[in-house]
Scaffold this motif. Structure first.
Motif, PDB file in Angstrom:
ATOM      1  N   LEU A 189      15.497  43.482  51.923  1.00  0.00           N
ATOM      2  CA  LEU A 189      15.191  43.048  53.281  1.00  0.00           C
ATOM      3  C   LEU A 189      16.405  42.493  54.005  1.00  0.00           C
ATOM      4  O   LEU A 189      16.513  42.602  55.224  1.00  0.00           O
ATOM      5  CB  LEU A 189      14.077  41.996  53.228  1.00  0.00           C
ATOM      6  CG  LEU A 189      13.358  41.619  54.524  1.00  0.00           C
ATOM      7  CD1 LEU A 189      12.789  42.852  55.216  1.00  0.00           C
ATOM      8  CD2 LEU A 189      12.244  40.613  54.224  1.00  0.00           C
ATOM      9  N   PHE A 190      17.345  41.899  53.257  1.00  0.00           N
ATOM     10  CA  PHE A 190      18.517  41.268  53.865  1.00  0.00           C
ATOM     11  C   PHE A 190      19.788  41.705  53.148  1.00  0.00           C
ATOM     12  O   PHE A 190      19.776  41.907  51.938  1.00  0.00           O
ATOM     13  CB  PHE A 190      18.430  39.740  53.783  1.00  0.00           C
ATOM     14  CG  PHE A 190      17.148  39.157  54.288  1.00  0.00           C
ATOM     15  CD1 PHE A 190      16.911  39.049  55.651  1.00  0.00           C
ATOM     16  CD2 PHE A 190      16.170  38.713  53.405  1.00  0.00           C
ATOM     17  CE1 PHE A 190      15.729  38.505  56.122  1.00  0.00           C
ATOM     18  CE2 PHE A 190      14.989  38.165  53.871  1.00  0.00           C
ATOM     19  CZ  PHE A 190      14.764  38.071  55.233  1.00  0.00           C
ATOM     20  N   SER A 191      20.889  41.817  53.914  1.00  0.00           N
ATOM     21  CA  SER A 191      22.189  42.076  53.293  1.00  0.00           C
ATOM     22  C   SER A 191      22.648  40.844  52.520  1.00  0.00           C
ATOM     23  O   SER A 191      23.161  40.942  51.405  1.00  0.00           O
ATOM     24  CB  SER A 191      23.218  42.448  54.355  1.00  0.00           C
ATOM     25  OG  SER A 191      22.871  43.670  54.971  1.00  0.00           O
ATOM     26  N   PHE A 192      22.492  39.672  53.141  1.00  0.00           N
ATOM     27  CA  PHE A 192      22.687  38.404  52.445  1.00  0.00           C
ATOM     28  C   PHE A 192      21.392  37.618  52.591  1.00  0.00           C
ATOM     29  O   PHE A 192      20.988  37.271  53.700  1.00  0.00           O
ATOM     30  CB  PHE A 192      23.857  37.608  53.023  1.00  0.00           C
ATOM     31  CG  PHE A 192      23.920  36.192  52.508  1.00  0.00           C
ATOM     32  CD1 PHE A 192      24.070  35.945  51.158  1.00  0.00           C
ATOM     33  CD2 PHE A 192      23.806  35.114  53.373  1.00  0.00           C
ATOM     34  CE1 PHE A 192      24.101  34.641  50.668  1.00  0.00           C
ATOM     35  CE2 PHE A 192      23.842  33.806  52.895  1.00  0.00           C
ATOM     36  CZ  PHE A 192      23.991  33.581  51.544  1.00  0.00           C
ATOM     37  N   ASP A 193      20.750  37.339  51.485  1.00  0.00           N
ATOM     38  CA  ASP A 193      19.405  36.758  51.523  1.00  0.00           C
ATOM     39  C   ASP A 193      19.472  35.235  51.621  1.00  0.00           C
ATOM     40  O   ASP A 193      19.226  34.522  50.647  1.00  0.00           O
ATOM     41  CB  ASP A 193      18.616  37.189  50.293  1.00  0.00           C
ATOM     42  CG  ASP A 193      17.162  36.752  50.365  1.00  0.00           C
ATOM     43  OD1 ASP A 193      16.731  36.302  51.444  1.00  0.00           O
ATOM     44  OD2 ASP A 193      16.455  36.864  49.350  1.00  0.00           O
ATOM     45  N   TRP A 194      19.755  34.737  52.793  1.00  0.00           N
ATOM     46  CA  TRP A 194      19.810  33.302  53.038  1.00  0.00           C
ATOM     47  C   TRP A 194      18.413  32.699  53.179  1.00  0.00           C
ATOM     48  O   TRP A 194      18.232  31.496  53.010  1.00  0.00           O
ATOM     49  CB  TRP A 194      20.593  33.025  54.321  1.00  0.00           C
ATOM     50  CG  TRP A 194      19.995  33.703  55.525  1.00  0.00           C
ATOM     51  CD1 TRP A 194      20.255  34.965  55.959  1.00  0.00           C
ATOM     52  CD2 TRP A 194      19.018  33.165  56.412  1.00  0.00           C
ATOM     53  NE1 TRP A 194      19.492  35.262  57.071  1.00  0.00           N
ATOM     54  CE2 TRP A 194      18.724  34.165  57.375  1.00  0.00           C
ATOM     55  CE3 TRP A 194      18.354  31.937  56.507  1.00  0.00           C
ATOM     56  CZ2 TRP A 194      17.806  33.987  58.404  1.00  0.00           C
ATOM     57  CZ3 TRP A 194      17.441  31.762  57.529  1.00  0.00           C
ATOM     58  CH2 TRP A 194      17.167  32.762  58.465  1.00  0.00           C
ATOM     59  N   LEU A 195      17.420  33.554  53.484  1.00  0.00           N
ATOM     60  CA  LEU A 195      16.081  33.049  53.784  1.00  0.00           C
ATOM     61  C   LEU A 195      15.199  32.914  52.548  1.00  0.00           C
ATOM     62  O   LEU A 195      14.438  31.958  52.421  1.00  0.00           O
ATOM     63  CB  LEU A 195      15.391  33.981  54.790  1.00  0.00           C
ATOM     64  CG  LEU A 195      14.007  33.557  55.275  1.00  0.00           C
ATOM     65  CD1 LEU A 195      14.088  32.260  56.088  1.00  0.00           C
ATOM     66  CD2 LEU A 195      13.364  34.668  56.099  1.00  0.00           C
ATOM     67  N   MET A 196      15.289  33.875  51.594  1.00  0.00           N
ATOM     68  CA  MET A 196      14.330  33.944  50.488  1.00  0.00           C
ATOM     69  C   MET A 196      14.962  33.727  49.113  1.00  0.00           C
ATOM     70  O   MET A 196      14.360  34.020  48.090  1.00  0.00           O
ATOM     71  CB  MET A 196      13.614  35.291  50.526  1.00  0.00           C
ATOM     72  CG  MET A 196      12.790  35.514  51.791  1.00  0.00           C
ATOM     73  SD  MET A 196      11.476  34.294  52.012  1.00  0.00           S
ATOM     74  CE  MET A 196      10.392  34.677  50.635  1.00  0.00           C
TER      75      MET A 196
END
Length: 250
Positions: A189-196
């Motif tokens: 979902l993210f290139s860099f997963d800062w959220l999950m």
């Protein structure tokens, strides 16, 4: 500002024990820890998830079923078989409750070695516990909210774990990119997963379910939870399982 900090702390503390304890330990057993550490994680999961508490047993068994039946009619949560995310999460809740309350017969391969603390789960999953946490959240908002719009965040506190679930189980099967060809619709979902905290590298995880590091396939895929696990391993609080280095297929 106090309310924003409160929501951020709830988000990441609850998410950490979801991905570290419920997902990577209970469901996939990517590391080992002592029985004391296991019981402590049950308690910390209850403290950090509060009104959203998820049982390691219910979560672990259901997640194993998700991997085995991903994007088929037997999948506990798949966007392919529900009209909207609310329908999917309601079905997920129903299946989770049936598993956790042992109202359905489950194959042994899905239950083997999944940690279970029945008496604690009954307490932490009870309506008394959930309502108690909800009252505590509401009281916190009453004393510290300084603007009307901050009250809009109260339902987020009530429903934090389902929101985490929707982000991965719905959106990470619809949006994002893939490193691997798999038999389901899982995506990063993210290139860099800062959220999950690494959970967003869903395609990587579906390809290598037993790997503690969900990221690391591309340079920008930094799995924060995994680096915390490395620290815990060096402190000898857990023992990570050895895994092979993987490379993307395309």
């Amino acid at each position: 500002m106090t309310i924003i900090i409160f929501i951020i702390v709830l988000w990441y503390s609850g998410l950490f024990f979801q991905t570290f304890f419920l997902h990577r330990y209970a469901a996939h057993q990517t590391f080992k820890m002592s029985k004391f550490g296991e019981k402590l994680c049950f308690i910390l999961t209850w403290i950090t998830q509060g009104s959203n508490y998820l049982s390691a047993y219910g979560y672990g068994v259901m997640h194993r079923m998700h991997h085995a039946f991903a994007d088929t009619e037997k999948d506990p949560h798949s966007p392919k078989y529900d009209h909207n995310l609310f329908a999917m999460m309601w079905r997920t809740k129903s299946i989770y409750q049936q598993i956790n309350q042992q109202k359905v017969k489950i194959e042994e391969k899905f239950t083997k070695n999944v940690p279970q603390w029945e008496s604690f789960d009954q307490f932490a999953s009870s309506w008394g516990s959930r309502i108690g946490w909800a009252i505590a959240y509401t009281a916190f908002f009453y004393f510290f909210a300084t603007a009307w719009w901050e009250w809009l965040l109260l339902p987020v506190a009530y429903m934090m774990a389902p929101i985490h679930g929707v982000i991965i189980n719905w959106f990470a099967h619809i949006y994002g990119y893939t490193n691997f060809k798999v038999s389901d619709t899982s995506k990063n979902l993210f290139s860099f997963d800062w959220l999950m905290m690494g959970e967003g590298y869903h395609n990587n995880h579906h390809k290598h379910g037993g790997r503690a590091n969900f990221g690391g396939v591309r340079w920008h895929e930094i799995d924060v939870t995994y680096y915390i696990m490395i620290l815990l391993d060096k402190m000898k609080l857990i023992k990570l399982n050895p895994v092979a280095v993987v490379k993307r297929e395309h």
